[in-house]
Design an enzyme around this catalytic site. Sequence first.
Site, PDB file in Angstrom:
ATOM      1  CE  LYS A   1       3.892  49.257   2.494  1.00 16.38           C
ATOM      2  NZ  LYS A   1       4.250  47.177   3.069  1.00 16.38           N
TER       3      LYS A   1
ATOM      4  CG  PHE B   1      30.422  25.649  18.869  1.00 17.29           C
ATOM      5  CD1 PHE B   1      31.969  26.407  18.819  1.00 17.29           C
ATOM      6  CD2 PHE B   1      30.621  24.474  18.461  1.00 17.29           C
ATOM      7  CE1 PHE B   1      32.757  25.061  18.211  1.00 17.29           C
ATOM      8  CE2 PHE B   1      31.328  23.281  17.965  1.00 17.29           C
ATOM      9  CZ  PHE B   1      32.140  24.064  17.138  1.00 17.29           C
TER      10      PHE B   1
ATOM     11  CG  HIS C   1      -0.073  -0.249   2.535  1.00 18.95           C
ATOM     12  ND1 HIS C   1       0.567  -0.971   3.586  1.00 18.95           N
ATOM     13  CD2 HIS C   1       0.081   1.780   3.265  1.00 18.95           C
ATOM     14  CE1 HIS C   1       0.772  -0.715   4.627  1.00 18.95           C
ATOM     15  NE2 HIS C   1       1.182   0.435   3.997  1.00 18.95           N
TER      16      HIS C   1
END
Length: 854
Positions: free
Chosen positions: A251, A620, A42
Site C-alpha cells: 500500500k 470575500f 551570461h
Amino acid sequence: MSLHEYKRKRNFGRTREPAPEGSARAGRAIFVVQLHHASRRHFDFRLQVGDTLRSWAVPKGPSYDPKVKRLAVEVEDHPVSYADFEGDIAEGYGKGHVDLFDRGVWATRGDAEAQLHKGHLVFELFGERLKGTWHLVRSGRKERQPAWFLIKADDAYAGDVEADDLLDATMRESTRRAAKTPAKRSAAARATARDKVVPKVRKVSTAVLTKAAVALDGSHKAKASGDFFAPQLARLREVPPQGDAWLHEVKWDGYRIVATLLKGKARLWSRNGLPWNERLPEIVQALEALGLDSARLDGELIALDGEGRSNFNALQRTLSGEAQAPLVYMLFDLPFIQGHDLSRVPLIERKALLQRLLAHAPAHLGFSSHTVGHGDDVFAMAMEQKLEGIIAKRVDGGYHGGRGDDWQKIKRLESDEFAVVGYTPAKGSRLAFGSLLLARPNGKGSWTYVGRVGTGFTDAMLRDLGDTLARGGTKKPGVRIENIDPMLRGALWVQPTVVAEVYFRGIGNKTLLRQPSLKALRVDKSIGDLGDSDRTPAKTRTAGKTAKRTGAKAPAKKIDSDDTIIITHPDRLVFPADKISKQDVVDYYKQVMPWLLPGIHDRPTSTIRCPGGIDSPCFFQKHMVAGLEHTGQAKLKEETGAQAVYLYPRDETGVMELLQFGAVEFHPWGSHVDSPDVADRVVFDLDPGDDVAWSRVVAAARMTRGFLADLGLVSFVRTTGGKGLHVVVPLNPGAAWKEVKAFARGFAEALAAAHPLEFVATATKRFRQGRIYVDYLRNGRGATAVASYSLRSRVGAPVAVPLRWEELGKVRSGAAFDIRSTPKRLARLKKDPWEGIDSVKQSLDSVTRKLAGQ
C-alpha cells in the site's frame, strides 16, 4: 537564507527588479534560468531552496555534454518572485536586458542545503529546455566569489547540445542587439540540437504491445479518450484474504493519480478528477517517453527520501515547495492501451502487460509488484518494514470505477478521515492555532465530535491554515455537532469543508480518538467523500477492542444525476429574515444557470461566502482553498509581483461546489483566465447618494449611454441588486488594463465636469451627497463587478439583473428583482436582454481615433 545582499545592491526606486517582500510562492520548488545581457553576457541559474532562489552566474550557459565543466559563480540569493522577471535593468548593478531562458521544477534526493554545504549537489531539472540530472560541484580554487562547476550527468538526455543552441528568436535578437554572438552554428544545426533534448530510452514496440493486448481474453477495441476516468477503490479489512485467488501489493503512501495518453500526450488527474499536469512535469515527460498513442494507467504518486524509501511527509513537503524530493509514479493497473479496452481482462494479465510496458521506462515510472497468495506473510513483511499496509486484489478481477470488494486494504496503523469543524487558539510560540477539531457525519443530519489533533503539522501547513481555515471562526458551531467536549473553552468553529486524515491508537472513552496525529490534509478529497466509506460493516480494529464504525453520510440533497456535488445542511437559513434556505439558493442558481454562467465562465471570480447566513460574518474569497475540487484554478500574478492561485467557475458543477462552500455572490473580472491582462469589459457603476431619487439614476444611465454612443461605443445596462445601475461596455478586441482604467477614469471625470450637479468622480463620501458617484475603479486588473443574475447578500435576496434599455423606465429600483421574481422574469423573456453583447465589434482604439479626429 538572507536577502540582505540582494537588497543592499539595489535601489528599488530605480530598478524594475522585484523587492523581496511578499515573494513567497505556493507549489513545488522551481528553477529558473535567465539570459542576462549585462556588461558580460551570461546565464543566471537559480534554484529555489526554501523561500529564496540560490543563484549562480554561468558565463557560457549550461551544456548537455557530460565532459564539459561550466564555471558557475555563486552570487547573492534572490527572492522567489525574481523568477518572473524579464526586461531591462536600466542602470546600476546588473544593468542590461534579461530574457527568460527556461523554468520548471527541480528535485534532489536528500537535503539540498546539506548537499550545498558539502559542496556537491546532485539534482534533476524538469523544464522545457533543461532536463535530466545535473551536478553542481564547488571548486577548490580561492576566488573573490565562490566558484562552482555546473556539469551534466551522463544520462538519457546527455548529448552535444549547448545553451546557445536552445535560444529562441527573441533571445537571439536580444543577443544580437547586445552586440554579442552566440555559438557559431547554423539555424538548422540549432534546430537539430533542440530535437536531441529528448530522453534516449529503450521502448517496447507499440506493435508488439498492441498484438499482446489483442490476444488477451476479454480485450476489445474501443475509442481512446484523454478524459478523466473514475479509479477503482478498495474497502478496508482487518486481515488479508486467503488463497491464490488474491494477489497482494504494497500500500503505497502517497496520492492516487490516474493518467491518460491520447495521441502521445499525457494528462494526469487526482482521484476526484483535478488536473495535475502542472504539478508533475517529470511524470508527464516520463509517460510521453513511453511512445504510446493511447492508454489509461492507474497508480500512486510517491516521494523518495534520501534512502530511496517512500515518504508521505516528503511528498507533501515537495508539493508545497518545502522540499525537492524525487517523485515516482508507481503504476499498478492498465485498463486501456493502444485502442483496446482491457477493463474485462483479468487483473493478473493486465499487470503482466503493464510490467512489459515498463521494462525500460524512465526512472520516474515504477511498477508495483505483487505476490499471489500468502497474504499473511506479505502483511507480516509490511509490518516488519513499517509500511502503511497492503492492498489485496482479486487475481481474475476486472477494472471498474468506484468502491467494491475486489480490492481490499489492510493497514498497519489505524487511520481515518474526518472533517475539520473548528480549532483552538494558538498558545505560546505556536503558529496560527493550537489544534484542529474533528468530526464525522453521523447519519442523523448532524456531526459527531471525535476529538482534536495538534501534532503532525509542518510549519508551512500551520502558515497556510492560519491564512485560510483558522481565521474568522465563530464561538458557536454553524452546524449541529454532538458529543462536544465540555472542556473545549475558547474554541472557534468553522464550516466543515476540509478533510483531514489522522493516525490514532484506537477509540477511547466518549468515542474520542486516542493519541491522534495528523497524517495529511486531503486536498484530493471533499467532505462528500466521508460518506463513501472504505470500511465494511464488519468490526474494525481498535486498541485491544472492537468498535462499530458509522460511515453514513448526513442527509443531503443531490444536485445532479451523477451526484457530483452533495449539498449538505440544505435547510440552513441563508437569508433568515426572508426564510430563504441554502437549498433555496441552490435551486435559484440552478434555474438561472444558463443565464449566469456565460458571465462568469472562465473568468477569475471572487465570491462572497456567508457560511452561517447573511446575518453571520461573510467574507470575500478570490483564492483557492483546500477542499475545492471542481472549481477551476489559475495561477495569476498579483500587483505585488507574487503569484497566487485564483478560483474561476468552469461549469455548472464548479458553481454548485462554490454554493456548497457557502457562496452567495459572484464577482468576476473583466477578463478571462487565459488572457488576464486583456480586458473585454468596461463597467461604470452609477452609485447614488442617499438622497438621490431613482428617476435621477435612470436619467444618469441614459445620459452615460448617450455620451458613450457619441464616442462610437455600444453599452448595456443592469440593476446591481443595490441602489444603483451598471452601464457595461463590451470590448472586442480587448485592451490592456492600463488603457482601460485610463479611459474609464477620463470618461468619469469628463462626465462629472460636464454635469457637476449630477455626477461626482471621487469616492469621498462628503462630495457624494445629492449626486451620483461614477465608480470607474472596477476597471483595473484584479477589480471585479457583480455578475449578472448573482444574488446579493442583503435582506430580501435581491439580484443583479440585465435589462433592455427600453425597459429601464419601468424598473422601480436597483433592487427591483429578487430570488423569487427573477426566475419568473426569465421564463417570460423571449430573448436575452443582452443578446449580442459578445458579438459587438468595438475597441478603445476607435475611441482614440475619434477623439484625435475631433
